[in-house]
Design an enzyme around this catalytic site. Structure first.
Site, PDB file in Angstrom:
ATOM      1  CB  SER A  13       8.426   4.142  10.945  1.00 16.35           C
ATOM      2  OG  SER A  13       8.123   2.764  11.086  1.00 16.35           O
ATOM      3  CG  ASP A  61      -4.355   1.370   7.729  1.00 18.22           C
ATOM      4  OD1 ASP A  61      -3.716   0.476   7.128  1.00 18.22           O
ATOM      5  OD2 ASP A  61      -5.188   1.123   8.622  1.00 18.22           O
ATOM      6  CE1 TYR A 153       5.789 -10.759   6.865  1.00 21.72           C
ATOM      7  CE2 TYR A 153       7.107 -12.741   6.572  1.00 21.72           C
ATOM      8  CZ  TYR A 153       7.004 -11.367   6.617  1.00 21.72           C
ATOM      9  OH  TYR A 153       8.113 -10.595   6.413  1.00 21.72           O
ATOM     10  CB  ALA A 154       4.174 -17.931   4.063  1.00 21.46           C
TER      11      ALA A 154
END
Length: 245
Positions: A13, A61, A153-154
């Site tokens: 997006s 999703d 995240y890592a």
């Protein structure tokens, strides 16, 4: 590319995903632009079609387990069998580990890592039948070096590298390559929210003296998806302007 191929780009997006989708379309690919909602990828599709390319927006999703098979069937019926997949969809929910909720941990893992697993598994059969495929997963320098406040995240981005290396060993004999790209600090909506002093600090740490642009990443992905990159697989390519030297 010598013939029209169908490419799937998740998280298409905006930012890096949008740039990748546009770059692949310029190479002649028909592009399935995935976002959490199809309308979110409408601008990417518009930019591609305005330049004479072919792209369709799809909503999914990827953090949820259901609906992937139906999504792939929809893509195949409208565009054909995908032989290029770019796992770019990702999100952050940053906080120190001591403050991190189970939901914040799980949501990041579900989208960033499990989403890549689900899409790759769903598209792999078509690539194996074609005896040709390109799978590129967008990791991060954070997955290589870590960052405070980003353990979730890592972990997801580091796992993508191990996923890529193992996958490359499984599918190489079928003409399919699997690689990861680890961006550094890229000028996107996310980094635009950084305080100015933090942006200046990051730029000072970057050897080339600037933040990256989404096109710095898309050009590498574009090459990895080409015929010319057929002997490159199982690699994690850092594109960070020298930040982590």
């Amino acid at each position: 590319m010598s013939e029209s191929k169908v490419a799937v780009v998740t998280g298409a997006s905006r930012g890096i995903g949008q740039a990748i989708a546009i770059a692949l379309a310029k190479d002649g690919c028909q592009v399935a632009c995935l976002a959490s909602k199809a309308e979110n990828a409408a601008e990417t599709v518009r930019q591609i079609t305005d330049e004479g390319g072919n792209a369709i927006a799809f909503g999914a999703d990827l953090g949820e387990g259901g609906g992937i098979d139906a999504l792939v069937s929809d893509i195949e019926s409208q565009l054909g069998t995908p032989t290029i997949l770019v796992n770019n969809a990702g999100l952050t929910r940053d906080t120190l580990l001591m403050r991190m909720s189970d939901e914040d941990w799980q949501r990041v893992i579900d989208v960033n890592l499990n989403g890549a697993y689900r899409m790759t598994k769903a598209l792999l059969r078509g690539m194996m039948k074609a005896r040709w495929g390109r799978i590129v997963s967008i990791s991060s320098v954070v997955g290589l070096h870590g960052a405070p406040g980003q353990t979730n995240y890592a972990a997801s981005k580091a796992a993508l590298i191990g996923f890529t290396m193992s996958l490359a060993k499984e599918v190489g004999s079928r003409g399919i390559t699997a690689n990861a790209v680890a961006p550094g600090w890229i000028a996107t909506d996310m980094t635009a929210e950084l305080p100015e002093d933090q942006r200046e600090h990051v730029v000072k740490l970057t050897t080339v003296g600037r933040l990256g642009e989404p096109e710095d990443i898309s050009s590498v992905v574009r090459f990895l998806c080409s015929e010319e990159a057929s002997f490159i697989t199982g690699q994690a390519i850092t594109v960070d302007g020298g930040l982590t030297l």
